[in-house]
Each structure stands twice: as C-alpha cells, then as structure tokens.
Enzyme design. Structure first.
Site, PDB file in Angstrom:
ATOM      1  N   CYS A  69       0.875  -1.174   0.000  1.00  0.00           N
ATOM      2  CA  CYS A  69       0.000   0.000   0.000  1.00  0.00           C
ATOM      3  C   CYS A  69       0.910   1.221   0.000  1.00  0.00           C
ATOM      4  O   CYS A  69       1.747   1.376   0.903  1.00  0.00           O
ATOM      5  CB  CYS A  69      -0.867  -0.017   1.259  1.00  0.00           C
ATOM      6  SG  CYS A  69      -1.811   1.491   1.527  1.00  0.00           S
ATOM      7  N   CYS A 112      -0.670   4.040  -6.240  1.00  0.00           N
ATOM      8  CA  CYS A 112      -1.578   3.402  -5.284  1.00  0.00           C
ATOM      9  C   CYS A 112      -1.710   1.987  -5.813  1.00  0.00           C
ATOM     10  O   CYS A 112      -1.889   1.800  -7.032  1.00  0.00           O
ATOM     11  CB  CYS A 112      -2.933   4.099  -5.285  1.00  0.00           C
ATOM     12  SG  CYS A 112      -4.240   3.150  -4.460  1.00  0.00           S
TER      13      CYS A 112
END
Ligand code: DGL
Length: 280
Positions: A85, A199
C-alpha cells in the site's frame, strides 16, 4: 532473535510472507512476487475496516498500520512483511521497521522508473490524497526527477473502481476518465507520456486507464509504471537463502472487516491461491 535467524537464512519453511493493504490493491504487488516465489506461504491482510487510508491523517494511518502489523506479526510470525500500500508505506514505513523484528518491504511511488521512461520530461503521479502530499514523495521527486515536470493528482475513487472490478463488476469508466483528465488537463499535461500508478489499486485498472486516455484524445502513448517488479526482485533477494515448503499451501486472506463481504471476491482471490478466509 527472529532477525538473527533471518540473517542466517534459518526461517522455518512454513513462516509466511505477510502482505498488507486496505483492500485487494496489494494483489498487484503480490501477483509479481507469487510468480517469482510460487511456494512461499502467504498471509494477505486487508484492512477493510480502515479503508480508505487516503482520506485519513498521517497520525491515524501511522498508528493504525503499526498496531495492525504488530497484531498480525504476533499471530502469524511472518519471515518478511510487505506493505503493499503506497499510502501506508510513505507515511509509516520507518515506524513499522522500527517496531517489527523482521525485514519490511514497502511500496512507494515508482518515480525513478517513470523519470527513466519519459521522453518528453513530463510525467504524472496518480495516488491517494494522503500519498501525493507526502514529503517522502517530494524527496523521491527531488532525487530522481531533476529538471522534469511531475504533475500530481489525487484519484481516490479509483480505489473503489478497482475493488468493484475484482468483485466481477464493471468498473466506472467516468471515474477512470476523471483520473486521467486530472493530469492531462493540467498545464503541460498534453506532453505527458509516463504515469506513476502510486496506489496499489491502480495497476488493476491499467486497461481502463489506457482506454480513458484514448477516449480523452490524448495523443501521446502513456507508459504506466508501478513498483511491483522492483519489489518482487527485492523480496527474492532478501529471501535468497530461505527454504520454502515443497508443496504450495492454500494462502490465507485476513480481513479487519466483515468476513461475509469477502465472498464476491472469491473467484479472483482463488486465482491467487487465497482460499482460507479469516477475520482479524
Ligand atoms: N491501496 C492503497 C494505496 O496503495 C490505498 C487505498 C486507500 O486509500 O485505502 O495507497
């Protein structure tokens, strides 16, 4: 102690690699690692109860990620942790490294590969709101993109479009067009020829983002870049002397949210060998 054993390559064959994201975005990283280390035991943890990290404060993300990875590490004793992440990595990587006794690999925006890929000198960074404002990103830009233009745009809705795609739904193309337009409609945006998918959810939508750029009439071909290849190489290197189980074991998928909500993702998760679902 755990670190000593790790350095001597003595990890127990059953000790897993622990992947962490807010949802299924981290599968874009896991996919590459799985093809280089097919027998690695896997625990994939999704903090659905905390999603989206991109809308949280730095303090909230850092506290939450350290606490969850601490609990997960106690429960599963991973040989290595992968923060799959970008938002969690650019905010909390150093805190997590200080807190855990095993190597921690982060996922940070692939600014260096994008700077190498661009021919026009103009590239974009798509990320969450929290990621694109981080000093960590400023440092990567200052180090690797001197004399270039890096346009930034926050595209939080792409996270939900990627989640929908992995539940077998059709992702919202308007959301994909808005994300690309947010970069190419900025000053100098017409010269953009590389885009950092900052992302881990976004590489799951690379076909849709490519189509969106075409629909918006962008004339240059865009190279989409993310950090997953580099991460797979890094993990392979860090575990070079490790012993893995002879046979592939079913992977574990942990959620901090409602376990019933995982059922729609089952078809996709099974492609990654993740078939044992548990709550944290
Ligand atoms: N997949 C996460 C990332 O790489 C973000 C999703 C979220 O905002 O929770 O940044």
């Amino acid at each position: 102690m755990q670190n000593d054993q790790y350095q001597r390559g003595m990890a127990d064959p059953k000790q897993p690699l622990l992947f962490f994201d807010t949802g299924v975005g981290g599968l874009s990283v896991f996919a590459k690692v799985r093809s280089t280390l097919p027998n690695a035991p896997i625990v994939y943890a999704a903090d659905y109860a905390g999603m989206p990290y991109g809308e949280k404060s730095e303090m909230e993300v850092a506290t939450r990620v350290c606490a969850l990875l601490g609990r997960l590490s106690e429960r599963f004793r991973p040989r290595l942790v992968v923060i799959a992440c970008n938002t969690a990595s650019v905010i909390a990587l150093s805190h997590v490294r200080a807190a855990l006794g095993v190597p921690v690999v982060g996922t940070v925006p692939a600014i260096k590969p994008a700077a190498l890929a661009t021919k026009s000198g103009v590239f974009g960074l798509l990320g969450t709101k929290a990621t694109i404002r981080q000093p960590y990103v400023d440092r990567l830009q200052a180090e690797h993109a001197i004399g270039m233009t890096m346009l930034r745009h926050a595209a939080p809705d792409l996270v939900y479009a990627a989640e929908a795609k992995l539940r077998g739904e059709t992702p919202d193309m308007q959301v994909c067009r808005d994300a690309v337009a947010g970069l190419i409609h900025q000053a100098d945006g017409q010269k953009l020829d590389a885009m950092v998918l900052g992302c881990t959810h976004f590489p799951l939508l690379v076909e849709e983002l490519t189509l969106a750029a075409k629909e918006l009439g962008h004339e240059r071909t865009i190279s989409f870049v993310d950090g997953s290849d580099g991460i797979a190489r890094r993990i392979k290197h860090l575990t070079e002397s490790h012993i893995w189980p002879e046979e592939v074991q079913p992977g574990t998928f942990i959620t901090t949210g409602n376990l019933d909500a995982i059922a729609p993702y089952a078809t996709h998760l099974s492609k990654f060998g993740l078939s044992n679902y548990q709550s944290l």
